[in-house]
Write an enzyme that holds these catalytic residues in place. Structure first.
Site, PDB file in Angstrom:
ATOM      1  N   GLU A  98     -19.242  22.853 -33.284  1.00 18.20           N
ATOM      2  CA  GLU A  98     -18.805  22.737 -31.896  1.00 18.20           C
ATOM      3  C   GLU A  98     -20.019  22.988 -31.016  1.00 18.20           C
ATOM      4  OE1 GLU A  98     -15.421  25.185 -30.880  1.00 18.20           O
ATOM      5  OE2 GLU A  98     -14.358  24.661 -32.742  1.00 18.20           O
TER       6      GLU A  98
ATOM      7  N   GLU B 241     -12.598  29.379 -37.497  1.00 20.96           N
ATOM      8  CA  GLU B 241     -12.601  30.702 -36.858  1.00 20.96           C
ATOM      9  C   GLU B 241     -11.591  31.677 -37.468  1.00 20.96           C
ATOM     10  OE1 GLU B 241     -14.264  29.839 -32.435  1.00 20.96           O
ATOM     11  OE2 GLU B 241     -12.199  29.215 -32.769  1.00 20.96           O
TER      12      GLU B 241
END
Length: 1009
Positions: free
Chosen positions: A526, A459
């Site tokens: 994820e 991220e």
């Protein structure tokens, strides 16, 4: 960078991230001689773990001025444990934030500025070097993990500086070491410019949290080693390429290379003499190689013996696994077979020690994974302790090894894309720093066969700097692939990642991608955000495995709740989340999203993962023939026992153990000689896969997966035994009296107000119909309460508007009509009746309406006197289960108590539900109580020490009141719990309850003793 002087300006300079640090190298073992190697103990290492002295300051301005780093008087300093986290030992405050930076709203900063409030810990350790190490040519100090930036001095001499928290920082100290007492001083700063790229979703802690040791290296020794092993899987041949970096060339030097197979037999030996160069490259081809995989982790051992004039100067060892991981036609293959990652993300975290994990905890983690069919781990979001990789090599776990990089708060604010000042981005000032992090991880971990994929971090958006990291990985290693999810947000940098990786993509979005004939395979790095009572709908994802070849699995978020134990003023301990330490800003309970609780006890979610991740799949057809599919890529079922059972009403009536050696990637149907069923009733045909022979991580006897088929054989009606009872029709109450039974139904309150059996009052509160549940974390995240909060009001404030009563012959019936508040002409009904069977029959019914929102649940709730807190039921268990999370539970008979049925989620919420309940018995310690039994269909049930209002009003477990009541719920239905994410994703429509539908359930109540 080299320097003899230190400078605090380095803290805010992204281009200076190390000073005097040694080049990164592989984490091989080394020994001084053969004797040490045989004993697996070395005197070349000296551990400095233990109690150190510490002087802690809130910032540099409050630190001791004019440090004399050699003549410090440290005797008045406090003690601190190394390895350990400062904040968990009383130095500073733990802070949990997710994407926002810890200083947000307190200081107005932009990269690479450092907060003025920057705690500094001055560590000091006096030690004496061992004679063996002091005699070595080179002496080094190794810090395996330090958060976040550190300056090091030895005997007053500046040694070096380093920033990367999660890879080793090593410095040569040969010229600074002295005979007698040495004083090591380390200044650790909580924040540096690197904090902008260490913005991981975790507790923000600091300190020396991994091992510290000194080691010596002889004059002729190995500095680095790359054992690059690949497999020709078609011919079962291995290719081993060795790149050995030596301390120096040596004409009279010799290196003996050995390769031992998994049974410790030497299968290759080679001697190199007259070492002309400090770099040595060797290749060897080997026949009859046993491949490595997570299913069969065959691990070889490479041994290098360095000799000088025939005398051994060093023995170096490392594990070697032969496997080929590659991409072909848009599919990832391991040893020629399509791989599916049945994975999980794992933060290194312990509720008492933070990131400082012990070896026993790591072994506990990996054994749990093996026993729950988890085959892969993403090291979110940083390189883990070196010992973890060795365990994964040995036990068999696939790894995505992730660089210590996350800058989430620099490009996404309040969930919106805003990369205006994103770092590292395209900024050349940050490029060397992030590439150094990638290189440090690669160099340390390159020999671990368990690593299939390098990850550029997490991220951090996308740009030229992360592209440079990807290019570096590809340049250094052609045996692995490269992963990065961030290019999903900036498709200009699609080339960074070899696979399409997304976070929390919904099943329909994944299918859209897979149906577009993509060039890249798909993984969810994820998914299944397991926060609180969650992990619902997981089957929608795992069902994609067989439908799409390019769907190659995912990694659940995450493994263990990140909660910290705190001792309260009353001496009791509790588990805390963000904000509980007065840490602000904070992201509160968002840290509690593991399939294990913080103390590493399994949560109810774990069995769902275990069942859906199994590589063995069963089908039982209508004729009770069993189909066994072995989805293992390389392993047969030769070490599995198949336990085949027949159960009647939860009790085993027949069992056989069979052995079927089913080859990998094949299916076999077996006919079972079931016994002839003569008696009527409900039967369960069951097969369980049980580990026959213990393997590493899985003891014999562990059940790995199962399947059940329920079949009801016609029950002929038979005459029931008549039980006499008397009805007393009062003005306000309706009384029913029988042998050992007294029931009082109030016409005023609208239900039973007394149920006395064997002289004991069982009921405490009047049963009431219920519509609401204590919101789950996912409910709160998608603002379900805003949409459906009405149901709390309806449940609490509904009123009786009509009573219908009928008494004739040996039958009595009374029905209450409840009007719901605020909406016009909306009702639900409760009917009590008793006939000559002597059982109280209860029917609850909601007719449905188009005027109201989704229904959380519907049924009836009874408050029993607290002593009636033990239960026994025949239904789905033993773990709680829900409409979208019940694959991992079995139909059977289970027992427990109200307290144990309450799952200790960090924030109290809906819990304890059991679907498919046929009967439920609730008793006291004398086994006196009541039995609830289905009539036309099973119900959902729970027995808890709290009701939904008490759970909803508490934000921590310790805030729940002292229980005064045992609460029993009998439900017609309850919606699922969800799990796609915890910040907006609703429960999937097929697992929701429309208020437009009719819901009713009928059951009986009778006293038992």
């Amino acid at each position: 960078m080299k320097s003899n002087e230190f400078n605090y300006a380095w803290l805010s300079d992204p281009e200076i991230f190390e000073v005097n640090r040694q080049p990164a190298h592989a984490d091989f073992d080394f020994y001084a001689n053969d004797d040490e190697y045989q004993k697996q103990e070395t005197q070349l290492k000296q551990n400095l773990n233990g109690m150190w002295r510490i002087l802690y300051a809130k910032d540099l301005n409050q630190n001791v001025k004019g440090f004399d780093f050699h003549n410090l008087d440290i005797h008045s300093w406090d003690y601190v444990k190394v390895p350990g986290q400062l904040e968990l030992q009383g130095f500073g405050t733990p802070q949990y934030v997710n994407t926002q930076y810890p200083w947000d709203g307190k200081e107005e900063l932009r990269p690479p500025q450092v907060p003025a409030s920057n705690p500094v810990a001055n560590y000091a350790k006096d030690f004496e070097i061992t004679d063996v190490i002091r005699k070595q040519k080179h002496i080094y100090i190794s810090f395996q993990g330090v958060q976040t930036a550190m300056y090091v001095w030895l005997n007053g001499k500046f040694i070096g500086y380093s920033e990367d928290s999660f890879t080793p920082s090593e410095f040569e100290i040969t010229d600074a070491i002295q005979e007698g007492t040495n004083r090591l001083v380390v200044q650790v700063f909580k924040f540096a410019s690197s904090s902008w790229i260490e913005d991981q979703d975790m507790w923000r802690l600091s300190g020396i949290f991994r091992d510290v040791y000194i080691y010596g290296k002889p004059d002729f020794s190995v500095k680095d080693l790359f054992a690059k092993a690949t497999l020709n899987y078609k011919a079962n041949k291995g290719h081993l390429e060795l790149r050995i970096k030596l301390s120096k060339a040596l004409k009279d030097g010799e290196i003996e290379c050995q390769l031992q197979d998994p049974k410790h037999v030497i299968i290759w030996r080679h001697i190199v003499s007259d070492i002309q160069q400090p770099h040595l490259n060797l290749t060897v081809d080997l026949n009859d190689i046993e491949p490595w995989s997570a299913e069969i982790p065959n691990l070889y051992k490479l041994v290098l013996k360095l000799k000088k004039k025939s005398e051994v100067t060093e023995v170096v060892t490392t594990g070697v696994g032969f496997r080929t991981f590659e991409m072909k036609n848009g599919v990832m293959l391991l040893n020629g077979k399509r791989i599916v990652f049945k994975g999980i993300n794992r933060h290194e975290f312990d509720y008492q020690t933070g990131h400082a994990l012990t070896l026993s905890e790591m072994i506990q983690d990996i054994e749990f994974m093996k026993q729950h069919n988890i085959n892969a781990v993403r090291t979110s979001h940083y390189p883990n302790d070196s010992r973890w990789y060795r365990l994964c090599d040995e036990y068999g776990i696939y790894l995505i090894d992730e660089t210590n990089l996350e800058s989430h708060g620099s490009w996404q604010k309040l969930g919106k894309l805003d990369p205006e000042w994103n770092v590292p981005g395209n900024n050349p000032k940050w490029r060397d720093a992030v590439c150094d992090r990638a290189n440090s991880m690669f160099q340390r971990d390159k020999n671990h066969v368990s690593i299939l994929i390098w990850s550029c971090g997490n991220e951090s958006y996308a740009g030229e700097d992360i592209l440079a990291m990807s290019n570096l990985f590809h340049k250094l290693d052609d045996t692995r692939l490269v992963h990065y999810e961030g290019c999903f947000w900036n498709r200009k940098y699609e080339m960074i990642s070899d696979m399409e990786s997304r976070m929390y993509a919904k099943p329909n979005k994944i299918e859209e991608y897979l149906q577009s004939h993509p060039a890249k395979p798909y993984i969810s790095c994820e998914y299944m955000h397991s926060m609180g009572n969650s992990t619902g709908g997981m089957k929608l994802y795992t069902d994609l495995e067989k439908r799409y070849e390019q769907y190659q699995g995912g990694f659940i978020w995450d493994f263990v709740d990140q909660a910290i134990e705190q001792q309260m003023e009353n001496g009791q301990k509790r588990l805390t989340y963000g904000g509980d330490w007065d840490d602000r800003p904070a992201d509160y309970e968002f840290s509690g999203d593991g399939i294990l609780f913080a103390d590493r006890k399994p949560s109810p979610k774990a069995v769902e993962v275990k069942q859906l991740y199994s590589n063995l799949k069963f089908k039982i057809d209508d004729e009770q023939r069993i189909e066994i599919e072995n989805q293992n890529l390389f392993k047969s079922t030769s070490d599995i026992e198949f336990h085949i059972r027949l159960l009647k009403k939860g009790h085993e009536v027949w069992k056989r153990i069979v052995f079927e050696n089913i080859a990998p990637l094949t299916t076999k149907k077996i006919d079972v000689d079931w016994p002839q069923i003569k008696a009527e009733g409900e039967y369960v045909f069951e097969i369980d896969a049980v580990q026959k022979d213990a393997i590493k991580g899985i003891p014999a006897g562990v059940e790995l997966c199962f399947a059940q088929q329920v079949k009801r054989f016609k029950k002929h009606s038979c005459e029931s035994k008549k039980v006499p009872f008397k009805v007393i029709n009062g003005d306000v109450n309706l009384g029913i009296q029988g042998k050992n039974l007294r029931i009082l139904i109030s016409k005023a309150t609208g239900g039973i107000v007394s149920y006395i059996f064997e002289g004991q009052e069982i009921l405490k509160t009047t049963p009431r119909t219920i519509f609401a549940r204590a919101l789950t974390d996912n409910d709160r995240g998608n603002q379900f309460g805003f949409e459906t909060g009405y149901w709390f009001q309806a449940e609490k404030y509904q009123k009786v508007v009509d009573i219908q009563q009928k008494i004739e012959n040996n039958n009595v019936e009374i029905m209450f009509k409840y009007q719901l508040p605020q909406v016009k002409d909306q009702y639900n009904y409760v009917k009590y009746s008793m006939d000559e069977t002597g059982k109280l029959k209860v029917n609850v019914c909601f007719q449905g309406t188009s005027q109201l929102p989704l229904l959380p649940l519907y049924g009836i709730e009874l408050g029993l006197n607290k002593q009636f807190d033990k239960y026994r039921f025949y239904g789905l268990g033993p773990e709680e289960n829900y409409l979208d999370r019940h694959s991992g539970v079995k139909l059977g008979i289970y027992q427990g108590n109200a307290e144990s049925n309450l799952a200790p989620y960090l924030v109290p919420q809906e819990t304890g539900n059991h679907m498919g309940t046929r009967f439920l018995e609730v008793t006291n310690s004398q086994e006196v109580g009541v039995r609830f039994e289905m009539l036309d269909k099973p119900f959902e049930s729970s027995v808890l020490p709290y009701n939904e209002f008490e759970l909803e009003n508490a934000s921590h477990q310790e805030e729940l009141p002292l229980s005064q009541t045992t609460w029993v719920r009998i439900l017609a239905a309850q919606m699922g719990v969800g799990g796609d994410d915890s910040w907006g994703a609703p429960v999937h429509q097929e697992y929701c309850l429309s208020a437009e539908k009719k819901y009713d359930i009928t059951f009986t109540i009778e006293g038992i003793d």
